[in-house]
Write a protein that holds these residues in place. Structure first.
Motif, PDB file in Angstrom:
ATOM      1  N   ILE A   1       0.837  -1.204   0.000  1.00 29.43           N
ATOM      2  CA  ILE A   1       0.000   0.000   0.000  1.00 29.43           C
ATOM      3  C   ILE A   1       0.868   1.247   0.000  1.00 29.43           C
ATOM      4  CG2 ILE A   1      -1.596   1.360   1.403  1.00 29.43           C
ATOM      5  CD1 ILE A   1      -2.978  -1.195   2.189  1.00 29.43           C
ATOM      6  N   ASN A   2       1.879   1.271   0.860  1.00 29.77           N
ATOM      7  CA  ASN A   2       2.763   2.435   0.915  1.00 29.77           C
ATOM      8  C   ASN A   2       3.546   2.608  -0.382  1.00 29.77           C
ATOM      9  OD1 ASN A   2       1.965   3.151   3.514  1.00 29.77           O
ATOM     10  ND2 ASN A   2       3.500   1.840   4.469  1.00 29.77           N
ATOM     11  N   ARG A   3       3.942   1.482  -0.987  1.00 34.69           N
ATOM     12  CA  ARG A   3       4.680   1.555  -2.258  1.00 34.69           C
ATOM     13  C   ARG A   3       3.803   2.154  -3.357  1.00 34.69           C
ATOM     14  NH1 ARG A   3       5.152  -2.163  -6.525  1.00 34.69           N
ATOM     15  NH2 ARG A   3       4.157  -3.809  -5.292  1.00 34.69           N
ATOM     16  N   TYR A   4       2.543   1.691  -3.446  1.00 31.71           N
ATOM     17  CA  TYR A   4       1.637   2.255  -4.448  1.00 31.71           C
ATOM     18  C   TYR A   4       1.393   3.739  -4.184  1.00 31.71           C
ATOM     19  CZ  TYR A   4       0.459  -2.478  -6.018  1.00 31.71           C
ATOM     20  OH  TYR A   4       0.519  -3.754  -6.524  1.00 31.71           O
TER      21      TYR A   4
ATOM     22  N   ARG B   1       4.538   5.637  -5.399  1.00 33.14           N
ATOM     23  CA  ARG B   1       4.633   5.575  -6.858  1.00 33.14           C
ATOM     24  C   ARG B   1       3.568   6.429  -7.530  1.00 33.14           C
ATOM     25  NH1 ARG B   1       3.039   0.033  -9.786  1.00 33.14           N
ATOM     26  NH2 ARG B   1       0.967   0.867  -9.376  1.00 33.14           N
ATOM     27  N   ASN B   2       2.334   6.291  -7.067  1.00 32.26           N
ATOM     28  CA  ASN B   2       1.225   6.934  -7.754  1.00 32.26           C
ATOM     29  C   ASN B   2       1.188   8.440  -7.542  1.00 32.26           C
ATOM     30  OD1 ASN B   2       0.617   4.389  -8.598  1.00 32.26           O
ATOM     31  ND2 ASN B   2      -1.199   4.140  -7.322  1.00 32.26           N
ATOM     32  N   ARG B   3       1.841   8.924  -6.488  1.00 30.47           N
ATOM     33  CA  ARG B   3       1.971  10.383  -6.332  1.00 30.47           C
ATOM     34  C   ARG B   3       2.670  10.980  -7.541  1.00 30.47           C
ATOM     35  NH1 ARG B   3       2.767  15.059  -3.557  1.00 30.47           N
ATOM     36  NH2 ARG B   3       4.705  16.154  -4.069  1.00 30.47           N
ATOM     37  N   PHE B   4       3.744  10.320  -7.973  1.00 34.94           N
ATOM     38  CA  PHE B   4       4.515  10.846  -9.101  1.00 34.94           C
ATOM     39  C   PHE B   4       3.823  10.562 -10.438  1.00 34.94           C
ATOM     40  CE2 PHE B   4       7.581  10.371  -5.654  1.00 34.94           C
ATOM     41  CZ  PHE B   4       8.177  11.627  -5.662  1.00 34.94           C
ATOM     42  N   LEU B   5       3.202   9.393 -10.563  1.00 33.07           N
ATOM     43  CA  LEU B   5       2.478   9.087 -11.797  1.00 33.07           C
ATOM     44  C   LEU B   5       1.343  10.078 -12.028  1.00 33.07           C
ATOM     45  CD1 LEU B   5       2.180   5.177 -11.728  1.00 33.07           C
ATOM     46  CD2 LEU B   5       4.038   6.615 -12.619  1.00 33.07           C
ATOM     47  N   LEU B   6       0.665  10.440 -10.955  1.00 31.27           N
ATOM     48  CA  LEU B   6      -0.447  11.380 -11.043  1.00 31.27           C
ATOM     49  C   LEU B   6      -0.022  12.686 -11.703  1.00 31.27           C
ATOM     50  CD1 LEU B   6      -3.423  11.977 -10.061  1.00 31.27           C
ATOM     51  CD2 LEU B   6      -2.378  12.932  -8.004  1.00 31.27           C
TER      52      LEU B   6
ATOM     53  N   PHE C   1       8.290  20.791  -5.139  1.00 30.19           N
ATOM     54  CA  PHE C   1       9.653  20.276  -4.961  1.00 30.19           C
ATOM     55  C   PHE C   1       9.916  19.920  -3.500  1.00 30.19           C
ATOM     56  CE2 PHE C   1      14.055  21.149  -3.730  1.00 30.19           C
ATOM     57  CZ  PHE C   1      14.715  20.219  -4.522  1.00 30.19           C
ATOM     58  N   LYS C   2       9.477  20.770  -2.582  1.00 26.51           N
ATOM     59  CA  LYS C   2       9.702  20.493  -1.161  1.00 26.51           C
ATOM     60  C   LYS C   2       9.015  19.193  -0.739  1.00 26.51           C
ATOM     61  CE  LYS C   2       8.301  24.377   0.641  1.00 26.51           C
ATOM     62  NZ  LYS C   2       7.988  25.364   1.717  1.00 26.51           N
ATOM     63  N   ARG C   3       7.792  19.012  -1.214  1.00 24.83           N
ATOM     64  CA  ARG C   3       7.077  17.788  -0.849  1.00 24.83           C
ATOM     65  C   ARG C   3       7.732  16.563  -1.477  1.00 24.83           C
ATOM     66  NH1 ARG C   3       4.271  15.466   3.128  1.00 24.83           N
ATOM     67  NH2 ARG C   3       3.099  13.688   2.316  1.00 24.83           N
ATOM     68  N   ASP C   4       8.175  16.681  -2.724  1.00 22.19           N
ATOM     69  CA  ASP C   4       8.861  15.567  -3.378  1.00 22.19           C
ATOM     70  C   ASP C   4      10.113  15.174  -2.603  1.00 22.19           C
ATOM     71  OD1 ASP C   4       6.989  15.484  -5.363  1.00 22.19           O
ATOM     72  OD2 ASP C   4       8.203  16.519  -6.857  1.00 22.19           O
ATOM     73  N   ALA C   5      10.863  16.185  -2.166  1.00 21.07           N
ATOM     74  CA  ALA C   5      12.102  15.924  -1.418  1.00 21.07           C
ATOM     75  C   ALA C   5      11.784  15.209  -0.111  1.00 21.07           C
ATOM     76  CB  ALA C   5      12.836  17.233  -1.152  1.00 21.07           C
ATOM     77  N   GLN C   6      10.697  15.603   0.540  1.00 17.08           N
ATOM     78  CA  GLN C   6      10.304  14.943   1.783  1.00 17.08           C
ATOM     79  C   GLN C   6       9.941  13.481   1.540  1.00 17.08           C
ATOM     80  OE1 GLN C   6       7.053  17.360   3.098  1.00 17.08           O
ATOM     81  NE2 GLN C   6       8.361  18.911   4.058  1.00 17.08           N
ATOM     82  N   VAL C   7       9.177  13.239   0.468  1.00 17.19           N
ATOM     83  CA  VAL C   7       8.743  11.869   0.160  1.00 17.19           C
ATOM     84  C   VAL C   7       9.942  10.987  -0.166  1.00 17.19           C
ATOM     85  CG1 VAL C   7       7.465  10.442  -1.485  1.00 17.19           C
ATOM     86  CG2 VAL C   7       6.440  12.545  -0.598  1.00 17.19           C
ATOM     87  N   VAL C   8      10.800  11.464  -1.063  1.00 18.51           N
ATOM     88  CA  VAL C   8      11.970  10.671  -1.470  1.00 18.51           C
ATOM     89  C   VAL C   8      12.904  10.457  -0.293  1.00 18.51           C
ATOM     90  CG1 VAL C   8      13.998  10.608  -2.962  1.00 18.51           C
ATOM     91  CG2 VAL C   8      11.800  11.382  -3.877  1.00 18.51           C
ATOM     92  N   GLY C   9      13.134  11.522   0.495  1.00 15.07           N
ATOM     93  CA  GLY C   9      14.013  11.396   1.652  1.00 15.07           C
ATOM     94  C   GLY C   9      13.485  10.388   2.661  1.00 15.07           C
ATOM     95  N   TYR C  10      12.186  10.422   2.906  1.00 11.56           N
ATOM     96  CA  TYR C  10      11.582   9.480   3.855  1.00 11.56           C
ATOM     97  C   TYR C  10      11.749   8.040   3.370  1.00 11.56           C
ATOM     98  CZ  TYR C  10       8.062   7.300   6.846  1.00 11.56           C
ATOM     99  OH  TYR C  10       7.424   6.499   7.759  1.00 11.56           O
ATOM    100  N   VAL C  11      11.538   7.828   2.075  1.00  6.85           N
ATOM    101  CA  VAL C  11      11.668   6.474   1.525  1.00  6.85           C
ATOM    102  C   VAL C  11      13.105   5.983   1.641  1.00  6.85           C
ATOM    103  CG1 VAL C  11      11.585   5.131  -0.610  1.00  6.85           C
ATOM    104  CG2 VAL C  11       9.689   6.639  -0.008  1.00  6.85           C
TER     105      VAL C  11
ATOM    106  N   GLY D   1       8.820   1.402  -5.483  1.00  4.31           N
ATOM    107  CA  GLY D   1       7.822   2.328  -5.998  1.00  4.31           C
ATOM    108  C   GLY D   1       8.456   3.467  -6.771  1.00  4.31           C
ATOM    109  N   LEU D   2       9.601   3.954  -6.277  1.00  2.00           N
ATOM    110  CA  LEU D   2      10.328   5.001  -7.007  1.00  2.00           C
ATOM    111  C   LEU D   2      10.863   4.456  -8.326  1.00  2.00           C
ATOM    112  CD1 LEU D   2      12.331   6.646  -4.067  1.00  2.00           C
ATOM    113  CD2 LEU D   2      10.214   7.465  -5.123  1.00  2.00           C
ATOM    114  N   LEU D   3      11.340   3.220  -8.309  1.00  2.00           N
ATOM    115  CA  LEU D   3      11.853   2.616  -9.542  1.00  2.00           C
ATOM    116  C   LEU D   3      10.730   2.384 -10.550  1.00  2.00           C
ATOM    117  CD1 LEU D   3      14.333   0.018  -7.981  1.00  2.00           C
ATOM    118  CD2 LEU D   3      14.840   2.300  -8.863  1.00  2.00           C
ATOM    119  N   ASP D   4       9.527   2.096 -10.029  1.00  2.00           N
ATOM    120  CA  ASP D   4       8.368   1.899 -10.912  1.00  2.00           C
ATOM    121  C   ASP D   4       8.063   3.139 -11.731  1.00  2.00           C
ATOM    122  OD1 ASP D   4       7.901  -0.706 -10.164  1.00  2.00           O
ATOM    123  OD2 ASP D   4       6.302  -0.231  -8.742  1.00  2.00           O
TER     124      ASP D   4
END
Length: 323
Positions: free
Chosen positions: A236-239, A242-247, A265-275, A285-288
């Motif tokens: 669920i967390n992976r989808y 992933r789907n945040r960026f696909l959207l 950009f700030k939110r993206d950095a938070q998401v990627v950093g957390y992952v 999910g990022l690789l997807d």
């Protein structure tokens, strides 16, 4: 003049304990023309036995594979011949007049392609679950009012919203056909989660509005919330990641990207950093996102190439973080 027909589609996976109550609420609708069909993903002997007690053979489809929320609903929409399609979660319960109230609202506003009612939490109806999707400057989409005390709020209306939560959403068939691409209404690459926001965004580009009708009441048991993230299954967390960026790859115009570049950009950095630092199970999910990039670019070309609205017309929705 006969009232428009409504096809109610429910997609299950390891059927929810609330399914019987959900179906009972569909049977109890006071709208005179309601058809029901349940799509059972990764069907088992146990789930088929349950469906046999709740539905007739013509009201069920048992899929050996788990094709996901999006593909299951797409299959049901294709077989529906009704003017309206109700996308219903198996953990939601409708008030008796839910369908009739929303149909009346859409019949009175032909520019609206979807509608939702006032959703309360099933385990505590003093708490709101959703009064429609809202978008934020950092490109998040949220259920308006979710987790807040109902306390007489969001009772004026009908009013326009960005889109409807897929938990209990009534869609106009003409709108679904208008926004479909390559035979898909919900994008099947999303599999599950955020597919409702994607559909809403595409509908907005095509000029369809969405309605919130508080007189239509329903209850939903919401499991996926930010505060429960650490307890949710890894898939669920992976989808969700992933789907945040696909959207956005599909739907965000250059005008919107530029206007909201910094908060996004700030939110993206938070998401990627957390992952990368804490939720390694979501790295696939990022690789997807890279794997699905060609598909998203094809969708993007279609979505933005056929839009009827300009970025400035959609921009105000991204300043409405609440209501």
């Amino acid at each position: 003049m006969p009232l428009p027909s409504v096809f109610v589609g429910i997609v299950t996976w390891h059927p929810d304990p609330l399914l019987a109550r959900c179906i009972a609420s569909v049977r109890a609708q006071d709208h005179p023309s309601v058809l029901l069909h349940v799509w059972d993903n990764e069907s088992t002997a146990g789930s088929r036995a349950l469906l046999d007690t709740l539905t007739s053979p013509g009201e069920q489809t048992c899929s050996e594979a788990n094709v996901g929320f999006s593909a299951g609903h797409n299959a049901l929409i294709r077989r529906a011949t009704s003017q309206y399609y109700l996308c219903l979660n198996p953990d939601a319960v409708l008030s008796e007049g839910y369908i009739r109230t929303l149909v009346d609202a859409l019949e009175s506003n032909h520019a609206a392609g979807s509608a939702t009612g006032r959703l309360l939490r099933l385990d505590d109806d003093a708490v709101l679950d959703s009064t429609g999707i809202v978008m934020t400057p950092d490109q998040r989409h949220l259920d308006r009012g979710a987790g807040e005390l109902a306390d007489g709020r969001f009772l004026s209306g009908p009013e326009e919203i960005f889109g409807t939560s897929g938990a209990v959403a009534l869609y106009r068939r003409a709108m679904l056909e208008d926004i479909a691409f390559r035979g898909e209404y919900f994008d099947q690459a999303f599999f599950a989660y955020r597919e409702d926001a994607d559909l809403a965004w595409r509908a907005q580009w095509r000029g369809w509005s969405s309605l919130y009708v508080p007189a239509a009441l329903a209850w939903h048991r919401r499991r996926v919330t930010p505060e429960r993230r650490s307890a949710l299954p890894a898939d669920i967390n992976r989808y969700s990641v992933r789907n945040r960026f696909l959207l956005r790859l599909k739907n965000q115009s250059m005008g919107l990207a530029w206007r909201y570049a910094w908060p996004g950009f700030k939110r993206d950095a938070q998401v990627v950093g957390y992952v990368l630092l804490r939720e390694w199970s979501s790295i696939p999910g990022l690789l997807d996102v890279g794997r699905l990039l060609p598909r998203m670019l094809a969708w993007r070309k279609h979505v933005l190439g056929t839009r009827r609205r300009q970025s400035a017309e959609l921009a105000p929705w991204f300043r409405r973080a609440g209501g």
